[in-house]
Write an enzyme that holds these catalytic residues in place. Structure first.
Site, PDB file in Angstrom:
ATOM      1  N   GLY A 196      31.753  39.762  45.930  1.00  0.00           N
ATOM      2  CA  GLY A 196      32.191  39.802  47.313  1.00  0.00           C
ATOM      3  C   GLY A 196      31.175  39.125  48.195  1.00  0.00           C
ATOM      4  N   GLY A 197      31.441  39.128  49.495  1.00  0.00           N
ATOM      5  CA  GLY A 197      30.547  38.456  50.411  1.00  0.00           C
ATOM      6  C   GLY A 197      29.162  39.051  50.442  1.00  0.00           C
TER       7      GLY A 197
ATOM      8  N   GLY B  46      28.036  41.693  47.908  1.00  0.00           N
ATOM      9  CA  GLY B  46      27.571  42.273  46.654  1.00  0.00           C
ATOM     10  C   GLY B  46      28.250  41.638  45.455  1.00  0.00           C
TER      11      GLY B  46
ATOM     12  N   ASP C 247      36.655  55.021  54.607  1.00  0.00           N
ATOM     13  CA  ASP C 247      37.274  53.722  54.356  1.00  0.00           C
ATOM     14  C   ASP C 247      38.269  53.795  53.205  1.00  0.00           C
ATOM     15  OD1 ASP C 247      37.726  51.099  55.031  1.00  0.00           O
ATOM     16  OD2 ASP C 247      36.175  50.302  53.732  1.00  0.00           O
TER      17      ASP C 247
END
Length: 549
Positions: free
Chosen positions: A280-281, A283, A395
């Protein structure tokens, strides 16, 4: 000493271009964001690809640059002797005016022109390449920068600009391009990380049946001290083909992964990295194996360019300790945490399957009532364990629900939540994802476990309907639905058509007043069923076997 028009014209053009670029910076940033989103969607397989139309923001940016270039050409042409209106090679330039203005002999004018033009062209191409590379690497999934289509597109762009700079564009336009690309490079470094479905590119496995012998693997027993739901597994005492409610140990899971790149480490914290599961951006998730052990794990770590933030590292270490206490019932177990050379990591249970949002994109909403109820029960069980520790996930959304062969799992307590600013926190802090946020998260009221209950209901509706009940075409529309008009009626009807009793609980969980909702995961579970714990797990297992994969 002779006066050279270049002495004035070069700074003039650079300053003019810099002012214009800074005034149009919002347009540039919108275009960069649209380019990043399109590139990530193309690599993830959710976009139109290179053959699709360019985003409107990118088209507007290209048009604005073309208009400015044309105006600059006209300006340079009107200024006598400025020299920067000339094109680079002598074959395409009338150098007589430049020779007269600069009092140069034959050939010297061409040399003077190249002394300005050649470095300007090289710098323009270099800055353009670096800006594009920043757009595809900073805050972006690692797979984007390695995509062959984007690399070929970058080469085509590079050589096209080189040809234009040498044969077509005046020197002044190339100098203006230097200023434009310098601003673009700085802007690319400051863009926020990409969010949404395209933000994490994971290569999902094809669902495979779990071997019947897998649950008996003895190598996994020592790694599961906190998984109470796995203790009463019925596999040893039953010959039924249905897998047990708790997933098999990490050694029994086969997860597709990509080879490591040359710049990636081969080991972190005593774990040997076998490949990259996804990125991901902020991790990266690696397939890893402890030195001297057979068990494979999913090792998550923060990207190197984020290690300069001491607050981020401190929160990561503190929360990693808390995450190790989260029960393993329908969550991903944290097996180990640590810091290696300043880089924190989490070793987590290796899971098969794919996220709920990916399942919905590829196969559509859940159609089996039993599968929908199994999903709702499993998430309620997971939330009850999290809330029992006095924590709020904050989340809960389809991207954080993994559909494994052994049942749903609630994920992303760690890296994904932390780097997006939606980290697992004690009650009363932290944002969430807009279409899954409860009304109290938009005000100053304390936010507690009831917000997770709201998000649970949104996820159940999304599983049956295909999207959040509060989805809208604009941010304002989403907020208006959450705090005022209420959920989309057709979305609730989708749940009601599959399971009326579940729809009643979902409706109550979507009550705007937190005090009117189930207070936490335990209260939510009590509304869903009054069966003993073992029967609930058995119902989840039976229902999950009906999920279409």
């Amino acid at each position: 000493m002779a006066f050279h028009p270049f002495d004035v014209s070069v700074p003039f053009v650079l300053l003019l271009a810099l002012v214009v670029r800074l005034l149009s910076l919002p347009l540039l940033r919108r275009a960069q964001g649209a380019f990043r989103a399109r590139s990530s969607a193309m690599v993830a397989g959710t976009g139109a690809g290179t053959a699709g139309p360019l985003p409107g923001a990118v088209v507007a940016e290209l048009a604005a640059c073309a208009v400015f270039g044309a105006l600059l050409v006209a300006l340079l042409t009107e200024i006598p002797g400025i020299g920067l209106g000339l094109r680079m090679p002598a074959a395409f330039a009338d150098l007589s005016g430049l020779q007269r203005e600069m009092h140069l002999r034959n050939g010297a004018a061409q040399l003077e022109l190249w002394l300005v033009a050649a470095p300007a062209l090289a710098l323009w191409l270099l800055l353009g390449h670096l800006a594009r590379r920043r757009l595809l690497t900073v805050g972006m999934p690692a797979a984007v920068a390695e995509d062959g289509r984007l690399r070929r597109g970058g080469l085509v762009r590079f050589w096209l600009l080189a040809v234009l700079g040498v044969a077509v564009l005046p020197v002044g336009v190339v100098l203006a391009g230097v200023a434009f690309q310098a601003v673009a490079l700085v802007s690319a470094r400051r863009l926020p990380a990409l969010t949404g479905p395209a933000a994490v590119i994971v290569f999902p496995p094809r669902p495979e049946p779990v071997p019947a012998a897998a649950p008996t693997a003895p190598a996994t027993a020592p790694t599961a001290p906190a998984t109470a739901p796995t203790a009463p597994a019925t596999a040893p005492a039953s010959a039924t083909p249905v897998p047990p409610p708790a997933p098999p140990g990490p050694a029994a899971v086969r997860v597709p992964h990509q080879p490591l790149h040359g710049h990636e480490p081969r080991g972190i914290g005593g774990y040997r990295l076998l490949g990259r599961i996804g990125a991901g951006g902020m991790g990266t998730v690696y397939l890893a194996q402890r030195e001297g052990a057979a068990t494979q794990v999913a090792l998550k770590t923060i990207n190197l360019d984020l290690l300069d933030d001491p607050d981020l590292l401190r929160r990561f270490r503190r929360e990693a300790e808390v995450l190790a206490m989260v029960p393993g019932a329908y969550t991903a177990r944290v097996l180990d945490t640590g810091v290696d050379a300043g880089r924190p990591f989490l070793a987590m249970e290796l899971l098969d399957g794919r996220p709920l949002d990916a399942h919905l994109r590829e196969l559509g909403p859940l159609r089996a009532p039993e599968a929908l109820r199994a999903l709702a029960l499993a998430l309620a069980v997971a939330l009850s364990g999290v809330h029992r520790l006095g924590l709020v996930h904050r989340d809960l959304k389809p991207a954080n629900v993994m559909l494994t062969s052994a049942g749903p799992r609630l994920l992303d307590f760690g890296i994904a939540a932390l780097v997006d600013g939606t980290r697992l926190t004690a009650t009363g802090a932290g944002p969430g994802t807009l279409t899954y946020m409860a009304p109290e998260q938009f005000g100053d009221e304390p936010v507690g476990t009831a917000a997770d209950v709201w998000a649970w209901a949104c996820c159940v509706v999304c599983a049956a309907h295909g999207s959040s009940p509060f989805a809208a075409t604009s941010t304002g529309g989403v907020i208006r639905r959450i705090v005022d008009t209420g959920p989309e009626p057709s979305a609730l009807a989708a749940v009601r058509a599959l399971d009326p009793a579940l729809a009643a609980v979902v409706t109550r969980a979507l009550t705007p007043d937190p005090s009117d909702r189930p207070t936490d995961g335990a209260a939510l579970l009590a509304l869903l069923t009054d069966a003993p714990q073992e029967d609930v797990r058995a119902e989840i297992t039976r229902g999950w076997s009906t999920l279409r994969r």
